[in-house]
Enzyme design. Structure first.
Site, mmCIF file in Angstrom:
data_model
loop_
_atom_site.group_PDB
_atom_site.id
_atom_site.type_symbol
_atom_site.label_atom_id
_atom_site.label_comp_id
_atom_site.label_asym_id
_atom_site.label_seq_id
_atom_site.Cartn_x
_atom_site.Cartn_y
_atom_site.Cartn_z
ATOM 1 N N CYS A 102 87.365 65.145 37.338
ATOM 2 C CA CYS A 102 86.326 65.969 36.717
ATOM 3 C C CYS A 102 85.881 67.098 37.656
ATOM 4 O O CYS A 102 85.329 66.836 38.721
ATOM 5 C CB CYS A 102 85.151 65.069 36.352
ATOM 6 N N CYS A 105 82.089 67.236 38.300
ATOM 7 C CA CYS A 105 81.717 66.112 39.169
ATOM 8 C C CYS A 105 81.929 66.485 40.624
ATOM 9 O O CYS A 105 81.114 66.161 41.497
ATOM 10 C CB CYS A 105 82.549 64.877 38.833
#
Length: 178
Positions: A102, A105
């Protein structure tokens, strides 16, 4: 059941030499036992020990040492998350639910670390929502990554979805002041 294990320095002994706390271990008794045992142990099967027997290796599991740490981010998994939240007591716990792939993230990770260093009265943990931790992620109701769950006294009280740093800071401050 998967478990992270930390091996102590090699401990070799006859079962009769094991101290009594091994019968009912707790984190403190294990530490005391490891210290006692490392002083008492002799090389396996040597003339110094005078005994031959099976070899034992003392192992301490991460499940036995669920201790909330402040000032840093602690990686948790499906086995260590709830014991750590319970051990945090009435302290606020902030959970970063992320995945390795991600992009947002990865952007939030250093900011999350900075928050852990700033809020020394809060426990910061992160959970990789991979296949191994899928059951916990579902239990916590994750829909997108990153998702930040803020817990107080073992209950989720706030949630921030997405890479919204300002919203996360506001949510932490709100929960701390309540």
């Amino acid at each position: 059941m998967a478990m992270r294990v930390a091996f102590s320095p090699s401990i070799r002994s006859n079962p009769s030499q094991l101290p009594s706390p091994w019968a009912n271990p707790s984190p403190n008794s294990l530490n005391r036992s490891l210290n006692w045992h490392s002083r008492q142990s002799r090389p396996h099967g040597s003339a110094a020990s005078g005994q031959r027997g099976r070899e034992f290796l003392a192992v301490r599991s991460s499940l036995d040492t669920a201790v909330p740490v402040v000032g840093q981010v602690t990686e948790v998994n499906k086995d260590t998350f709830w014991p750590l939240v319970e051990a945090a007591g009435d302290r606020v716990v902030v959970l970063d639910m992320y995945t390795q792939w991600c992009g947002p993230c990865k952007v939030m990770a250093p900011k999350f670390q900075e928050l852990s260093e700033k809020h020394l009265d809060v426990v910061f943990v992160k959970l990789d929502c991979n296949q191994d931790n899928k059951t916990l992620a579902k239990e916590l109701g994750i829909r997108v990554v990153p998702t930040f769950k803020i817990l107080k006294e073992g209950k989720v009280v706030k949630e921030v979805t997405g890479a919204k740093y300002d919203d996360l800071v506001l949510a932490i401050d709100t929960v701390k002041s309540s």
